[in-house]
Scaffold this motif. Structure first.
Motif, PDB file in Angstrom:
ATOM      1  N   LYS A  26      21.419  36.423 -18.924  1.00 58.84           N
ATOM      2  CA  LYS A  26      20.402  35.896 -19.839  1.00 58.84           C
ATOM      3  C   LYS A  26      20.573  34.387 -20.016  1.00 58.84           C
ATOM      4  N   GLN A  27      21.816  33.943 -20.194  1.00 58.00           N
ATOM      5  CA  GLN A  27      22.091  32.518 -20.360  1.00 58.00           C
ATOM      6  C   GLN A  27      21.721  31.741 -19.094  1.00 58.00           C
ATOM      7  N   SER A  28      22.031  32.300 -17.949  1.00 59.97           N
ATOM      8  CA  SER A  28      21.702  31.656 -16.677  1.00 59.97           C
ATOM      9  C   SER A  28      20.195  31.520 -16.502  1.00 59.97           C
ATOM     10  N   ASN A  29      19.448  32.563 -16.824  1.00 65.46           N
ATOM     11  CA  ASN A  29      17.993  32.524 -16.708  1.00 65.46           C
ATOM     12  C   ASN A  29      17.383  31.523 -17.675  1.00 65.46           C
ATOM     13  N   SER A  30      17.943  31.428 -18.872  1.00 66.27           N
ATOM     14  CA  SER A  30      17.467  30.472 -19.864  1.00 66.27           C
ATOM     15  C   SER A  30      17.692  29.035 -19.383  1.00 66.27           C
ATOM     16  N   LEU A  31      18.870  28.788 -18.828  1.00 69.36           N
ATOM     17  CA  LEU A  31      19.206  27.465 -18.304  1.00 69.36           C
ATOM     18  C   LEU A  31      18.298  27.095 -17.125  1.00 69.36           C
ATOM     19  N   LYS A  32      18.057  28.056 -16.259  1.00 63.27           N
ATOM     20  CA  LYS A  32      17.174  27.823 -15.112  1.00 63.27           C
ATOM     21  C   LYS A  32      15.757  27.504 -15.577  1.00 63.27           C
ATOM     22  N   SER A  33      15.273  28.229 -16.558  1.00 62.67           N
ATOM     23  CA  SER A  33      13.918  28.033 -17.067  1.00 62.67           C
ATOM     24  C   SER A  33      13.740  26.645 -17.697  1.00 62.67           C
ATOM     25  N   ILE A  34      14.665  26.247 -18.556  1.00 61.76           N
ATOM     26  CA  ILE A  34      14.550  24.934 -19.199  1.00 61.76           C
ATOM     27  C   ILE A  34      14.718  23.818 -18.170  1.00 61.76           C
ATOM     28  N   LEU A  41       8.644  17.576 -16.027  1.00 62.11           N
ATOM     29  CA  LEU A  41       8.284  16.471 -16.916  1.00 62.11           C
ATOM     30  C   LEU A  41       8.931  15.137 -16.553  1.00 62.11           C
ATOM     31  N   LEU A  42       9.962  15.174 -15.717  1.00 59.25           N
ATOM     32  CA  LEU A  42      10.645  13.936 -15.337  1.00 59.25           C
ATOM     33  C   LEU A  42       9.809  13.119 -14.362  1.00 59.25           C
ATOM     34  N   PRO A  43       9.904  11.794 -14.430  1.00 56.54           N
ATOM     35  CA  PRO A  43       9.276  10.961 -13.405  1.00 56.54           C
ATOM     36  C   PRO A  43       9.900  11.278 -12.040  1.00 56.54           C
ATOM     37  N   ASP A  44       9.139  11.096 -10.991  1.00 59.28           N
ATOM     38  CA  ASP A  44       9.592  11.452  -9.639  1.00 59.28           C
ATOM     39  C   ASP A  44      10.930  10.825  -9.264  1.00 59.28           C
ATOM     40  N   GLU A  45      11.156   9.573  -9.666  1.00 57.90           N
ATOM     41  CA  GLU A  45      12.403   8.905  -9.269  1.00 57.90           C
ATOM     42  C   GLU A  45      13.643   9.507  -9.935  1.00 57.90           C
ATOM     43  N   LEU A  46      13.471  10.240 -11.033  1.00 57.53           N
ATOM     44  CA  LEU A  46      14.612  10.844 -11.733  1.00 57.53           C
ATOM     45  C   LEU A  46      14.902  12.290 -11.327  1.00 57.53           C
ATOM     46  N   HIS A  49      18.063  13.229  -9.480  1.00 59.02           N
ATOM     47  CA  HIS A  49      19.300  12.629  -9.990  1.00 59.02           C
ATOM     48  C   HIS A  49      19.724  13.148 -11.364  1.00 59.02           C
ATOM     49  N   CYS A  50      18.943  14.074 -11.922  1.00 56.92           N
ATOM     50  CA  CYS A  50      19.235  14.596 -13.259  1.00 56.92           C
ATOM     51  C   CYS A  50      19.008  16.105 -13.293  1.00 56.92           C
ATOM     52  N   MET A  51      19.854  16.796 -14.066  1.00 55.62           N
ATOM     53  CA  MET A  51      19.654  18.234 -14.240  1.00 55.62           C
ATOM     54  C   MET A  51      20.224  18.689 -15.581  1.00 55.62           C
ATOM     55  N   VAL A  52      19.676  19.769 -16.089  1.00 56.25           N
ATOM     56  CA  VAL A  52      20.149  20.335 -17.350  1.00 56.25           C
ATOM     57  C   VAL A  52      21.504  20.979 -17.107  1.00 56.25           C
ATOM     58  N   SER A  53      22.470  20.649 -17.952  1.00 59.84           N
ATOM     59  CA  SER A  53      23.794  21.247 -17.798  1.00 59.84           C
ATOM     60  C   SER A  53      24.137  22.207 -18.932  1.00 59.84           C
ATOM     61  N   GLU A  54      23.512  22.039 -20.096  1.00 60.19           N
ATOM     62  CA  GLU A  54      23.736  22.948 -21.226  1.00 60.19           C
ATOM     63  C   GLU A  54      22.466  23.046 -22.052  1.00 60.19           C
ATOM     64  N   LEU A  84       8.687  18.541 -24.151  1.00 55.41           N
ATOM     65  CA  LEU A  84       9.312  19.866 -24.077  1.00 55.41           C
ATOM     66  C   LEU A  84       8.902  20.731 -25.260  1.00 55.41           C
ATOM     67  N   ARG A  85       8.786  20.117 -26.420  1.00 54.61           N
ATOM     68  CA  ARG A  85       8.310  20.865 -27.592  1.00 54.61           C
ATOM     69  C   ARG A  85       6.886  21.336 -27.373  1.00 54.61           C
ATOM     70  N   LYS A  86       6.048  20.471 -26.812  1.00 58.70           N
ATOM     71  CA  LYS A  86       4.665  20.850 -26.515  1.00 58.70           C
ATOM     72  C   LYS A  86       4.611  21.973 -25.486  1.00 58.70           C
ATOM     73  N   ALA A  87       5.612  22.022 -24.596  1.00 58.19           N
ATOM     74  CA  ALA A  87       5.660  23.043 -23.546  1.00 58.19           C
ATOM     75  C   ALA A  87       6.204  24.379 -24.049  1.00 58.19           C
ATOM     76  N   GLY A  88       6.523  24.452 -25.342  1.00 59.30           N
ATOM     77  CA  GLY A  88       6.945  25.724 -25.899  1.00 59.30           C
ATOM     78  C   GLY A  88       8.379  25.807 -26.381  1.00 59.30           C
ATOM     79  N   HIS A  89       9.139  24.762 -26.223  1.00 63.63           N
ATOM     80  CA  HIS A  89      10.531  24.742 -26.684  1.00 63.63           C
ATOM     81  C   HIS A  89      10.563  24.126 -28.092  1.00 63.63           C
TER      82      HIS A  89
END
Length: 104
Positions: A26-34, A41-46, A49-54, A84-89
């Motif tokens: 469940k935690q893995s799926n939640s992390l993958k989804s966010i 939502l990130l600009p193409d150049e980012l 080079h960036c990813m959610v870790s927690e 992200l809030r507008k997207a449902g978080h």
């Protein structure tokens, strides 16, 4: 000599409500989804080079490859949180930016 107990199937393990494996899945799926939502939502150049870790419903930690990408991400973190809030978080309260530890 005693025979070992019969191995349990993954389905049996996941069917238990208090299963550690079920919680990890469940935690893995939640992390993958966010992470997918953040990447959209990130600009193409980012994006590369960036990813959610927690993620824990109210706090999000995004790891950047290095300090330069981290700085760029910090500049847009307020807008990213709003989107992200507008997207449902809705419960997301803050975003922290960290730099990925170097691989020596």
């Amino acid at each position: 000599m005693k025979r070992p107990s019969r191995a349990k199937s993954v389905a049996d393990i996941l069917s238990k409500p208090d299963s550690l494996l079920k919680g990890l899945l469940k935690q893995s799926n939640s992390l993958k989804s966010i992470n997918e939502d953040v990447q959209k939502l990130l600009p193409d150049e980012l994006k590369d080079h960036c990813m959610v870790s927690e993620y824990n419903q109210t706090s999000l930690i995004i790891t950047a490859e290095n300090a330069a990408w981290s700085t760029r991400l910090r500049y847009i973190s307020s807008d990213l949180l709003t989107n992200l809030r507008k997207a449902g978080h809705y419960s997301l309260a803050n975003i922290q930016i960290k730099v990925k530890p170097s691989q020596i």
